[in-house]
Design a protein around this motif. Structure first.
Motif, PDB file in Angstrom:
ATOM      1  N   PRO A 138       0.827  -1.216   0.000  1.00 12.39           N
ATOM      2  CA  PRO A 138       0.000   0.000   0.000  1.00 12.39           C
ATOM      3  C   PRO A 138       0.860   1.265   0.000  1.00 12.39           C
ATOM      4  N   ARG A 139       0.492   2.219  -0.821  1.00 20.35           N
ATOM      5  CA  ARG A 139       1.242   3.478  -0.905  1.00 20.35           C
ATOM      6  C   ARG A 139       0.741   4.418   0.192  1.00 20.35           C
ATOM      7  N   GLN A 140       1.667   4.894   1.029  1.00 24.31           N
ATOM      8  CA  GLN A 140       1.272   5.809   2.101  1.00 24.31           C
ATOM      9  C   GLN A 140       1.227   7.241   1.599  1.00 24.31           C
ATOM     10  N   ALA A 141       2.054   7.562   0.625  1.00 18.86           N
ATOM     11  CA  ALA A 141       2.072   8.915   0.080  1.00 18.86           C
ATOM     12  C   ALA A 141       2.640   8.842  -1.319  1.00 18.86           C
ATOM     13  N   GLY A 142       2.357   9.868  -2.100  1.00 15.68           N
ATOM     14  CA  GLY A 142       2.965   9.958  -3.413  1.00 15.68           C
ATOM     15  C   GLY A 142       2.047   9.490  -4.523  1.00 15.68           C
ATOM     16  N   THR A 143       2.510   9.722  -5.752  1.00 18.79           N
ATOM     17  CA  THR A 143       1.709   9.342  -6.911  1.00 18.79           C
ATOM     18  C   THR A 143       2.532   8.476  -7.850  1.00 18.79           C
ATOM     19  N   VAL A 144       1.814   7.627  -8.581  1.00 14.04           N
ATOM     20  CA  VAL A 144       2.432   6.839  -9.640  1.00 14.04           C
ATOM     21  C   VAL A 144       1.648   7.152 -10.915  1.00 14.04           C
ATOM     22  N   ARG A 145       2.345   7.444 -11.992  1.00 18.68           N
ATOM     23  CA  ARG A 145       1.677   7.705 -13.260  1.00 18.68           C
ATOM     24  C   ARG A 145       2.154   6.708 -14.301  1.00 18.68           C
ATOM     25  N   VAL A 146       1.200   6.180 -15.051  1.00 18.99           N
ATOM     26  CA  VAL A 146       1.534   5.282 -16.153  1.00 18.99           C
ATOM     27  C   VAL A 146       1.033   5.931 -17.433  1.00 18.99           C
ATOM     28  N   GLY A 147       1.941   6.192 -18.344  1.00 19.64           N
ATOM     29  CA  GLY A 147       1.563   6.877 -19.575  1.00 19.64           C
ATOM     30  C   GLY A 147       0.886   8.208 -19.279  1.00 19.64           C
ATOM     31  N   GLY A 148       1.319   8.887 -18.198  1.00 19.28           N
ATOM     32  CA  GLY A 148       0.799  10.200 -17.866  1.00 19.28           C
ATOM     33  C   GLY A 148      -0.436  10.181 -16.986  1.00 19.28           C
ATOM     34  N   ARG A 149      -1.080   8.994 -16.831  1.00 21.90           N
ATOM     35  CA  ARG A 149      -2.307   8.940 -16.032  1.00 21.90           C
ATOM     36  C   ARG A 149      -2.033   8.424 -14.641  1.00 21.90           C
ATOM     37  N   ALA A 150      -2.676   9.034 -13.635  1.00 20.67           N
ATOM     38  CA  ALA A 150      -2.487   8.601 -12.249  1.00 20.67           C
ATOM     39  C   ALA A 150      -3.008   7.169 -12.099  1.00 20.67           C
ATOM     40  N   LEU A 151      -2.231   6.366 -11.367  1.00 18.10           N
ATOM     41  CA  LEU A 151      -2.578   4.956 -11.176  1.00 18.10           C
ATOM     42  C   LEU A 151      -3.275   4.790  -9.830  1.00 18.10           C
ATOM     43  N   GLY A 152      -4.411   4.112  -9.823  1.00 13.77           N
ATOM     44  CA  GLY A 152      -5.142   3.855  -8.581  1.00 13.77           C
ATOM     45  C   GLY A 152      -4.459   2.776  -7.754  1.00 13.77           C
ATOM     46  N   PRO A 153      -4.968   2.537  -6.533  1.00 12.99           N
ATOM     47  CA  PRO A 153      -4.354   1.526  -5.667  1.00 12.99           C
ATOM     48  C   PRO A 153      -4.683   0.102  -6.128  1.00 12.99           C
ATOM     49  N   GLY A 154      -3.861  -0.830  -5.659  1.00 16.15           N
ATOM     50  CA  GLY A 154      -4.164  -2.247  -5.878  1.00 16.15           C
ATOM     51  C   GLY A 154      -3.528  -2.814  -7.136  1.00 16.15           C
ATOM     52  N   THR A 155      -3.319  -4.131  -7.128  1.00 12.21           N
ATOM     53  CA  THR A 155      -2.616  -4.768  -8.240  1.00 12.21           C
ATOM     54  C   THR A 155      -3.497  -4.899  -9.479  1.00 12.21           C
ATOM     55  N   ALA A 156      -4.819  -5.062  -9.277  1.00 14.78           N
ATOM     56  CA  ALA A 156      -5.684  -5.230 -10.445  1.00 14.78           C
ATOM     57  C   ALA A 156      -5.625  -3.986 -11.322  1.00 14.78           C
ATOM     58  N   ALA A 157      -5.637  -2.810 -10.674  1.00 20.06           N
ATOM     59  CA  ALA A 157      -5.545  -1.551 -11.421  1.00 20.06           C
ATOM     60  C   ALA A 157      -4.216  -1.476 -12.167  1.00 20.06           C
ATOM     61  N   ALA A 158      -3.145  -1.963 -11.519  1.00 15.80           N
ATOM     62  CA  ALA A 158      -1.822  -1.902 -12.136  1.00 15.80           C
ATOM     63  C   ALA A 158      -1.758  -2.795 -13.373  1.00 15.80           C
ATOM     64  N   TRP A 159      -2.245  -4.044 -13.254  1.00 16.48           N
ATOM     65  CA  TRP A 159      -2.240  -4.940 -14.423  1.00 16.48           C
ATOM     66  C   TRP A 159      -3.069  -4.310 -15.547  1.00 16.48           C
ATOM     67  N   ALA A 160      -4.241  -3.727 -15.170  1.00 15.77           N
ATOM     68  CA  ALA A 160      -5.130  -3.162 -16.184  1.00 15.77           C
ATOM     69  C   ALA A 160      -4.484  -1.969 -16.881  1.00 15.77           C
ATOM     70  N   ALA A 161      -3.621  -1.236 -16.156  1.00 13.08           N
ATOM     71  CA  ALA A 161      -2.978  -0.057 -16.746  1.00 13.08           C
ATOM     72  C   ALA A 161      -1.775  -0.434 -17.601  1.00 13.08           C
TER      73      ALA A 161
END
Ligand SMILES: Nc1ncnc2c1ncn2[C@@H]1O[C@H](COP(=O)(O)OP(=O)(O)OP(=O)(O)O)[C@@H](O)[C@H]1O
Ligand SMILES: [Mg+2]
Length: 502
Positions: A309-332
């Motif tokens: 779990p991310r306590q702070a900060g942002t992750v962007r994939v292809g410029g779009r903010a990535l939501g929490p959780g692994t399912a969102a990551a695989w989908a992105a």
């Protein structure tokens, strides 16, 4: 001189001839290395000589006397101790109980003698410098490295009244250990051989083998290729014998193309031990993450993937903010090859096909209510070919594959969604040189095709051989990012230990 003789050992699993009439001998007093690519039959041989499995043909003998097949107790009484490659621990039992799973438990008046049980465990742990591990602690509280050390320590226990073991058989003992832990093990091996015991030692780490062993046996595709004194061979020759081809260059050359747009970036990322990390990786680029154990390499990948779990900060994939959780990551478009095959990655009892398809089920179902098994199988077959997976079929349980082929299954899964960003945590741990070469070529090919790769590894030659740029982590912080340009192993290690480059 005591001697273990293996004579004409064969074992077949369905269509796979795992061992084909293998014969060689192991003598007391020395370290004898057993090498071979993933799936060559090393662990099969060890399961047979330990009595866990029976050979289809052939015999195991000690000092000329054959041992009854499939009888682990007889092997123990013949003075042989075995550490298996992948054997479950029982998390709910104590460390001391786990150490006695394969040994007679000390008893008093018919009851388990806990005092002696714990004392025997403590003494064995002490020999490996592990007094910090309490014999009464639940095994499940320990990390994977410590669990491995406990299992190694268990082979050092000598049950009361039993003769001293004269042969220790260790199947990839250092795969999950840090450098310092491995050194401690090597010191104990020196002690054991100094006292006249022999060691049969399986490892994919050539440097360890060159340093420890005085003889080496090579297996290829279940067949015996050679047994030679170390002095009469070389690492190049061993690799050639293992793979059947010369490895002029383990690392394929870089494509040299300019990297594309930023595929993934993060800023102010804190998670677990990781503090305030910022980085970006471009399409077609391989970014290495280096750092000592505990520096936060793995945590960074898991945080990007949403597995931590991310306590702070942002992750962007292809410029779009990535939501929490692994399912969102695989989908992105992120894909992840985890470090712990067993606990984070694979469903050992399920078929290869299901393991490959797991994160892609939504895409595979394509609006249908029921899963299309044929499509799942085809996906696994084509991805399996891509990573040169050796399995009888994709219906085979992943737990029945060799360690390196289990790793390739994780790669097949990661690549099945044609990821935009590939996150690799120790991708070649427990993988033999031939399979390493395959995986390195694959990683390069993916980057050449525009995938952004982030590679965390404790194997410095691997990071130096593959990465375009390297981020060095220290104590949870991204300390420095360097171009991988003429950097030596010593330079990189110096950075990891915390002296900044001039
Ligand atoms: N229980 C089993 N059922 C089916 N096939 C098996 C089983 N155990 C091993 N095999 C197969 O036998 C072959 C040899 O496997 P083994 O585990 O002995 O390889 P290994 O040399 O130890 O490899 P690694 O370096 O990856 O650990 C492989 O093709 C493997 O898939
Ligand atoms: Mg093995």
């Amino acid at each position: 001189m005591r001697r273990l003789s293996l004579d004409g050992l064969s074992r077949r699993f369905g269509a796979v001839q795992a061992l084909d009439a293998v014969s060689f001998g192991v003598e007391a007093g020395t370290v004898h290395a057993l090498m071979g690519e993933n799936g060559a039959g090393k662990s099969t041989l060890i399961r047979i000589l330990s009595g866990l499995d029976r050979p289809g043909a052939g015999t195991v003998a000690v000092d000329g006397a054959p041992l009854p097949p499939g009888d682990p107790a007889a092997v123990q009484s013949a003075g042989i101790r075995v550490l298996h490659q992948e054997l479950h621990v029982v998390p709910a039992l104590s460390v001391a109980e786990n150490m006695h799973l394969a040994l007679p438990v000390p008893r008093r008046l018919g009851l388990v003698d806990w005092r002696r049980l714990n004392a025997a465990a403590a003494a064995a742990l002490e020999r490996l410098g592990l007094s910090r591990i309490a014999p009464a602690a639940p095994m499940g509280d320990l990390g994977p490295g410590d669990q491995m050390l406990v299992r190694i320590a268990a082979t050092l226990i000598r049950p009361e009244g039993a003769a001293a073991p004269w042969l220790y058989v260790l199947d990839e003992p250092t795969a999950a250990l840090t450098g310092a832990e491995a050194e401690r093990l090597f010191a104990v091996l020196d002690e054991l051989t100094g006292a006249g015991a022999g060691v049969l030692y399986v490892s994919h780490r050539m440097d360890e083998v060159m340093r420890l062993a005085s003889r080496v046996t090579v297996l290829r595709d279940g067949a015996h290729v050679s047994t030679r004194p170390m002095a009469d061979t070389s690492d190049a020759r061993i690799i050639e014998e293992m793979t059947g081809r010369a490895l002029s260059d383990l690392f394929p050359p870089r494509a040299g193309a300019a990297p594309g747009p930023v595929a993934l970036s993060c800023a102010g990322l804190s998670a677990g031990p990781l503090r305030d990390a910022a980085l970006e990786v471009r399409a077609g680029e391989i970014l290495g993450l280096a750092g000592l154990a505990g520096s936060g390499r793995g945590a960074l990948l898991r945080a990007l993937m949403g597995a931590l779990p991310r306590q702070a900060g942002t992750v962007r994939v292809g410029g779009r903010a990535l939501g929490p959780g692994t399912a969102a990551a695989w989908a992105a478009g992120l894909a992840y090859v985890p470090r712990e095959r067993r606990s984070e990655g694979l469903m050992m009892r399920r078929p290869v096909a299901e393991n490959v398809a797991l994160p892609h089920l939504t895409a595979l179902a394509r609006g249908r209510v029921f899963l299309d098994h044929a499509r799942q199988r085809r996906l696994a077959e084509s991805q399996g070919r891509d990573v040169a997976l050796k399995a009888a079929s994709v219906a085979q349980a992943v737990g029945d594959l060799s360690g390196g082929n289990q790793q390739k299954t994780l790669f097949a899964r990661a690549l099945a969604g044609a990821p935009r960003v590939l996150l690799l945590d120790e991708p070649t741990r427990g993988v033999d040189v031939g399979a390493k070469f395959d995986l390195y070529r694959l990683i390069r090919r993916l980057a050449g095709g525009g995938t952004a790769v982030i590679l965390a590894s404790s194997d410095l030659p691997e990071v130096l051989g593959l990465a375009d740029r390297i981020c060095v982590l220290r104590a949870g912080r991204l300390a420095q990012t360097v171009e991988n340009d003429g950097l030596s192993e010593a330079d990189l290690l110096t950075l990891c230990y915390g002296r900044d480059a001039a």
